[in-house]
Design a protein around this motif. Structure first.
Motif, PDB file in Angstrom:
ATOM      1  N   VAL A  36      31.306  84.820  17.448  1.00 26.15           N
ATOM      2  CA  VAL A  36      31.768  83.494  17.836  1.00 26.15           C
ATOM      3  C   VAL A  36      32.607  82.941  16.686  1.00 26.15           C
ATOM      4  CG1 VAL A  36      31.126  81.163  18.554  1.00 26.15           C
ATOM      5  CG2 VAL A  36      29.682  83.116  19.184  1.00 26.15           C
ATOM      6  N   ILE A  37      33.798  82.450  17.005  1.00 26.88           N
ATOM      7  CA  ILE A  37      34.704  81.918  15.991  1.00 26.88           C
ATOM      8  C   ILE A  37      34.915  80.429  16.245  1.00 26.88           C
ATOM      9  CG2 ILE A  37      37.070  81.984  15.087  1.00 26.88           C
ATOM     10  CD1 ILE A  37      37.046  85.016  15.934  1.00 26.88           C
ATOM     11  N   ILE A  38      34.769  79.631  15.200  1.00 27.92           N
ATOM     12  CA  ILE A  38      34.974  78.184  15.300  1.00 27.92           C
ATOM     13  C   ILE A  38      36.056  77.787  14.296  1.00 27.92           C
ATOM     14  CG2 ILE A  38      33.929  75.897  15.022  1.00 27.92           C
ATOM     15  CD1 ILE A  38      31.244  77.173  15.752  1.00 27.92           C
ATOM     16  N   ARG A  39      37.098  77.104  14.781  1.00 26.20           N
ATOM     17  CA  ARG A  39      38.200  76.677  13.914  1.00 26.20           C
ATOM     18  C   ARG A  39      38.204  75.151  13.803  1.00 26.20           C
ATOM     19  NH1 ARG A  39      43.003  79.957  16.940  1.00 26.20           N
ATOM     20  NH2 ARG A  39      42.293  82.104  16.549  1.00 26.20           N
ATOM     21  N   PRO A  40      37.584  74.594  12.780  1.00 29.03           N
ATOM     22  CA  PRO A  40      37.622  73.138  12.609  1.00 29.03           C
ATOM     23  C   PRO A  40      38.897  72.675  11.926  1.00 29.03           C
ATOM     24  CG  PRO A  40      36.186  74.138  10.970  1.00 29.03           C
ATOM     25  CD  PRO A  40      36.692  75.258  11.828  1.00 29.03           C
ATOM     26  N   PRO A  41      39.343  71.451  12.239  1.00 31.08           N
ATOM     27  CA  PRO A  41      40.386  70.809  11.443  1.00 31.08           C
ATOM     28  C   PRO A  41      39.724  70.189  10.211  1.00 31.08           C
ATOM     29  CG  PRO A  41      39.753  69.377  13.237  1.00 31.08           C
ATOM     30  CD  PRO A  41      38.908  70.614  13.355  1.00 31.08           C
ATOM     31  N   LEU A  42      40.291  69.131   9.662  1.00 31.76           N
ATOM     32  CA  LEU A  42      39.707  68.482   8.495  1.00 31.76           C
ATOM     33  C   LEU A  42      38.273  68.042   8.808  1.00 31.76           C
ATOM     34  CD1 LEU A  42      41.368  65.933   6.153  1.00 31.76           C
ATOM     35  CD2 LEU A  42      39.111  65.448   7.060  1.00 31.76           C
ATOM     36  N   VAL A  43      37.335  68.439   7.943  1.00 37.05           N
ATOM     37  CA  VAL A  43      35.930  68.085   8.107  1.00 37.05           C
ATOM     38  C   VAL A  43      35.578  66.999   7.098  1.00 37.05           C
ATOM     39  CG1 VAL A  43      33.552  68.921   8.159  1.00 37.05           C
ATOM     40  CG2 VAL A  43      35.424  70.468   8.774  1.00 37.05           C
ATOM     41  N   TYR A  44      34.977  65.930   7.568  1.00 41.82           N
ATOM     42  CA  TYR A  44      34.591  64.841   6.682  1.00 41.82           C
ATOM     43  C   TYR A  44      33.148  64.450   6.967  1.00 41.82           C
ATOM     44  CZ  TYR A  44      34.992  61.817  10.761  1.00 41.82           C
ATOM     45  OH  TYR A  44      34.806  61.260  11.989  1.00 41.82           O
ATOM     46  N   GLY A  45      32.591  63.650   6.102  1.00 40.13           N
ATOM     47  CA  GLY A  45      31.220  63.191   6.286  1.00 40.13           C
ATOM     48  C   GLY A  45      30.644  62.758   4.953  1.00 40.13           C
ATOM     49  N   PRO A  46      29.407  62.275   4.941  1.00 41.74           N
ATOM     50  CA  PRO A  46      28.781  61.835   3.694  1.00 41.74           C
ATOM     51  C   PRO A  46      28.807  62.936   2.637  1.00 41.74           C
ATOM     52  CG  PRO A  46      27.468  61.177   5.583  1.00 41.74           C
ATOM     53  CD  PRO A  46      28.533  62.073   6.111  1.00 41.74           C
ATOM     54  N   GLY A  47      29.322  62.600   1.475  1.00 44.13           N
ATOM     55  CA  GLY A  47      29.403  63.575   0.389  1.00 44.13           C
ATOM     56  C   GLY A  47      30.683  64.368   0.351  1.00 44.13           C
ATOM     57  N   VAL A  48      31.637  64.059   1.231  1.00 39.35           N
ATOM     58  CA  VAL A  48      32.896  64.789   1.235  1.00 39.35           C
ATOM     59  C   VAL A  48      33.627  64.577  -0.088  1.00 39.35           C
ATOM     60  CG1 VAL A  48      34.255  62.906   2.241  1.00 39.35           C
ATOM     61  CG2 VAL A  48      34.951  65.275   2.627  1.00 39.35           C
ATOM     62  N   LYS A  49      34.357  65.601  -0.509  1.00 45.44           N
ATOM     63  CA  LYS A  49      35.076  65.538  -1.787  1.00 45.44           C
ATOM     64  C   LYS A  49      36.585  65.646  -1.543  1.00 45.44           C
ATOM     65  CE  LYS A  49      31.225  65.448  -4.142  1.00 45.44           C
ATOM     66  NZ  LYS A  49      30.800  64.209  -4.829  1.00 45.44           N
ATOM     67  N   ALA A  50      37.290  66.080  -2.561  1.00 48.16           N
ATOM     68  CA  ALA A  50      38.725  66.374  -2.507  1.00 48.16           C
ATOM     69  C   ALA A  50      39.543  65.167  -2.037  1.00 48.16           C
ATOM     70  CB  ALA A  50      38.984  67.609  -1.635  1.00 48.16           C
ATOM     71  N   ASN A  51      40.550  65.412  -1.200  1.00 53.14           N
ATOM     72  CA  ASN A  51      41.505  64.360  -0.839  1.00 53.14           C
ATOM     73  C   ASN A  51      40.851  63.198  -0.111  1.00 53.14           C
ATOM     74  OD1 ASN A  51      43.719  65.629  -1.977  1.00 53.14           O
ATOM     75  ND2 ASN A  51      44.253  66.723  -0.103  1.00 53.14           N
ATOM     76  N   PHE A  52      39.846  63.480   0.703  1.00 53.92           N
ATOM     77  CA  PHE A  52      39.198  62.405   1.453  1.00 53.92           C
ATOM     78  C   PHE A  52      38.487  61.448   0.497  1.00 53.92           C
ATOM     79  CE2 PHE A  52      37.021  60.316   4.863  1.00 53.92           C
ATOM     80  CZ  PHE A  52      37.760  60.610   5.999  1.00 53.92           C
ATOM     81  N   TYR A  53      37.846  62.003  -0.524  1.00 50.83           N
ATOM     82  CA  TYR A  53      37.166  61.182  -1.534  1.00 50.83           C
ATOM     83  C   TYR A  53      38.195  60.352  -2.310  1.00 50.83           C
ATOM     84  CZ  TYR A  53      34.173  59.949  -5.496  1.00 50.83           C
ATOM     85  OH  TYR A  53      33.472  59.268  -6.444  1.00 50.83           O
ATOM     86  N   ARG A  54      39.308  60.986  -2.676  1.00 49.74           N
ATOM     87  CA  ARG A  54      40.344  60.272  -3.426  1.00 49.74           C
ATOM     88  C   ARG A  54      40.934  59.136  -2.596  1.00 49.74           C
ATOM     89  NH1 ARG A  54      41.099  65.500  -5.685  1.00 49.74           N
ATOM     90  NH2 ARG A  54      42.499  66.192  -4.022  1.00 49.74           N
ATOM     91  N   MET A  55      41.077  59.374  -1.301  1.00 49.44           N
ATOM     92  CA  MET A  55      41.602  58.336  -0.427  1.00 49.44           C
ATOM     93  C   MET A  55      40.679  57.126  -0.417  1.00 49.44           C
ATOM     94  SD  MET A  55      42.553  58.664   3.622  1.00 49.44           S
ATOM     95  CE  MET A  55      40.922  59.307   4.007  1.00 49.44           C
ATOM     96  N   MET A  56      39.366  57.341  -0.350  1.00 52.18           N
ATOM     97  CA  MET A  56      38.424  56.227  -0.371  1.00 52.18           C
ATOM     98  C   MET A  56      38.457  55.517  -1.720  1.00 52.18           C
ATOM     99  SD  MET A  56      35.137  57.553   1.896  1.00 52.18           S
ATOM    100  CE  MET A  56      34.895  59.106   1.008  1.00 52.18           C
TER     101      MET A  56
END
Length: 319
Positions: free
Chosen positions: A165-185
């Motif tokens: 089974v293959i799952i292709r997610p786009p950008l994943v976010y949520g509590p504790g997310v890092k990288a660009n999403f964290y910088r944006m906040m």
């Protein structure tokens, strides 16, 4: 009811840890965490040490019913490896193939691979979201390595009978997310004018709780057998909507200025910030109609709920 063991690789990562914590609440499925180092999961569930980058000694698969393979060399903005594709292939392709072959030899029933929407490409045109059966068009080394891993897994599945089974997610976010999403906040907490108040793009994202719900659904669902799924929160947001939603919870001081998008694109282009143009102004949408139909699945949490949880965790980390 007899509990069945599910091996989760990358269990110290953002997605893998969330999967393990969800499975710990399940009365039928028992997680076995595959980790590179000691983590907060120690003592909560069985754990084995394994590094996908040096996969000479593979983990044991005794009494393992399914594998959720979330470990990977992830996409990075500033690549340091002299040969990026070779570095990604060593982990994401070679390591995955070795792991899958041993899983199949050990009688594992189902192998769930967490891939990436980058297999499809980087941008979509209005009204033309990515679909799982589109011709793949990865543009960077990370996306290429994920596609090659997918193709290798499908071949292993056909050879051995192990379900893939293959799952292709786009950008994943949520509590504790890092990288660009964290910088944006972080930027939203400052008193800075942001010229992003009038961007009318559409971006598909997926909250970690929604992604994990789909992954766990795929462990047993008959409709998941040998399928490739796209996943999202089920409703796309523009960059402007995303920033406003986060700012509402964070109490951000940043001022969102309704700067004309065409002018913003021109300024970014003059500054040589071509990659920023796509991330800020471009669209990337996925069509999850087939996922919902095959699994009878829909995202249990709205983007607003998931973004609020993400922002509240960020605020907690700032205290």
């Amino acid at each position: 009811m007899t509990s069945r063991r599910v091996l989760v690789t990358g269990a110290t990562g953002f997605v893998g840890e969330a999967v393990v914590l969800r499975l710990l609440l399940d009365q039928v499925l028992t997680p076995v965490a595959v980790v590179r180092r000691a983590s907060c999961l120690s003592g909560l569930c069985p754990a084995v040490m394994f590094d996908l980058a040096s996969s000479n000694e593979l983990p044991e698969f005794e009494n393992i019913d399914a594998v959720i393979h979330a470990a990977a060399r992830v996409h990075v903005m500033k690549e340091a490896a002299p040969d990026a594709l070779a570095a990604f292939r060593k982990v994401n392709v070679d390591g995955t193939v070795k792991l899958a072959r041993k899983a199949a030899q050990s009688g594992v029933r189902r192998f769930i691979f967490i891939s990436s929407i980058k297999v499809n490409g980087e941008v979509t045109l209005p009204g033309h979201p990515f679909k799982a059966d589109d011709i793949p068009a990865p543009l960077d080394a990370y996306g290429i390595s994920k596609l090659e891993a997918e193709e290798a897994l499908k071949s292993i599945g056909k050879e051995t009978g192990m379900e893939v089974v293959i799952i292709r997610p786009p950008l994943v976010y949520g509590p504790g997310v890092k990288a660009n999403f964290y910088r944006m906040m972080s930027v939203l907490t400052r008193r800075l004018p942001l010229p992003m108040g009038a961007i009318n793009n559409r971006r598909s994202m997926v909250g970690i709780s929604n992604l994990v719900d789909l992954i766990v659904t795929c462990v047993d669902h008959v409709g998941a057998r040998n399928q490739t799924f796209l996943v999202s929160d089920g409703r796309d947001l523009s960059t402007s909507e995303l920033l406003r939603c986060l700012r509402e919870t964070i109490g951000g001081k940043a001022l969102l200025i309704p700067f004309p998008e065409v002018v913003l694109r021109a300024v970014l282009r003059l500054c040589g910030m071509h990659s920023v143009i796509q991330r800020v102004c471009g669209s990337l949408q996925v069509d999850i109609t087939a996922t919902k139909a095959a699994l009878g699945w829909s995202a249990p949490y709205s983007p607003e709920v998931e973004l609020k949880k993400t922002a509240l965790k960020f605020l907690e980390s700032q205290q």
